[in-house]
Design an enzyme around this catalytic site. Sequence first.
Site: not given
Length: 503
Positions: A43, A50
């Site tokens: 990530y 998000g």
Amino acid sequence: MQYSDIEDILFNNKPLQVPEETKRRIAESHAFLKEFAKDKVIYGINTGFGPMAQYRVKDEDVRALQYNIIRSHSCGAGEPFSEIYVRAAMLARYFTFASGKSGVDPYALDLLQEFINKGIYPVIPQHGSVGASGDLVQLAHLALALIGEGEVFYQGRRRPTAEVMSELHITPLKPSIREGLALNNGTAMMTGLGIVNLHYAKKLLQYAIVASVMMNEIASSYDDFMAPELNDLKNHEGQSAVARLMLKVAQGSHSLRKRQVEMFHRHEEKVFEHKVQPYYSLRCVPQILGPIYEAMQFTEKILLEEFNGVDDNPIVDMETQTVYHGGNFHGDYVSFEMDKLRIALTKATMLMERQLNYLCHDRINGILPPFLNLGSLGLNYGIQAMQFTATSTTAECQTLSNSMYVHSIPNNNDNQDIVSMGTNSGLLTKRVVENAFQVMAIHYIALAQAVDCLEMADQLSPFTQEIYKEVRAIVPKFIEDTPKNKDIQNVIDYLTNKEINIL
């Protein structure tokens, strides 16, 4: 790092030193992440942010991704934070990186150290954080300065960052693998804000204790309400601590009465001229300030844990040779503590306002002229109007004490479906701190005026007499009506900057 160490860097301008071991750990973490990230999905390195995390980012765009999160999130609004809060936020971010769990380029740590030590403060607007993925918007403005963009405050002037960095021969950071996300992710803004709030809250508690002793000296109260033998029976550490601190401040007073001397012998009068027990705002100070004392102790514990903890995501762990995805950026701990600290300060402010009312109300105190008026009643007004300011400011504190911790609004396409509002809570607490100093300043002016009304300065304890003299050096005894707004501000400045340490 201990609380006193943080205070030294923030308020005493002690230089921030980076140990060689810390530099080594950061470099190893960064090198590990660069190698580990190859051919893996992590990530914020090769994914969007998000709700956009489901979209993979091309290898050739990973650097642009880090710039994009900084620039896109630099969208705060409102007045900028003053320098002390930005300094605290940078220090909090530094400590997360110093743990070696973020995988950032070591130069990011070097830049934070240089900004702190040279007094370069990014312009960070106060509004923008929901405190869930940390303080994304505020910290983006911090990161924006580190990459040489945006604006900073330097030597009291607001200037373009690039201009200041060029002048000081500082090379901007060039984000590579994840510095953009790491810089604007986490609770650094709310934690820094919380630390500064706590610093001033501790001062306010001490001033409330000193003011309460002086109040009881003015009223010539019996001193047994401070007795350890009484207060220890309640089994609350804070109550006992406040009572002992009051006794310490009151030592040497010639105004407080001894009940054993005056009351415990035969009395013939039907109505006692002197009150057997004073009003609660004088008599119950240990019980009122005791919970506040304990609340501040716990707030310090939580803020220190947050300051020394790792509030990043994802977390790089060299020991287990992996990267963990989670939610250490969530600000609930800080948000909850700021709510509690705000409530505590509001209650202390209410106590000061009630003591002020006692001084103003001649039918209650029975020994002072209305509103401490030393002039002609009806023609002059003493501190009548100053009481209006104190009362209205206290009322605002009461409204501001509503909780932000339970005021969650989902956003970010419901990715952030429950948030902390931690920075908002810290901002409200900051406002209550400022309000409390205003009320405290008015109360101290009134206390000094009351001492002069009774001509009892030589009856005060050495400690309260010193405070009385220092206040009087700022605001002399007054009879005629003159504007007092500047006097109030001067006493606020005195209380804010004075070194007081009775805790």
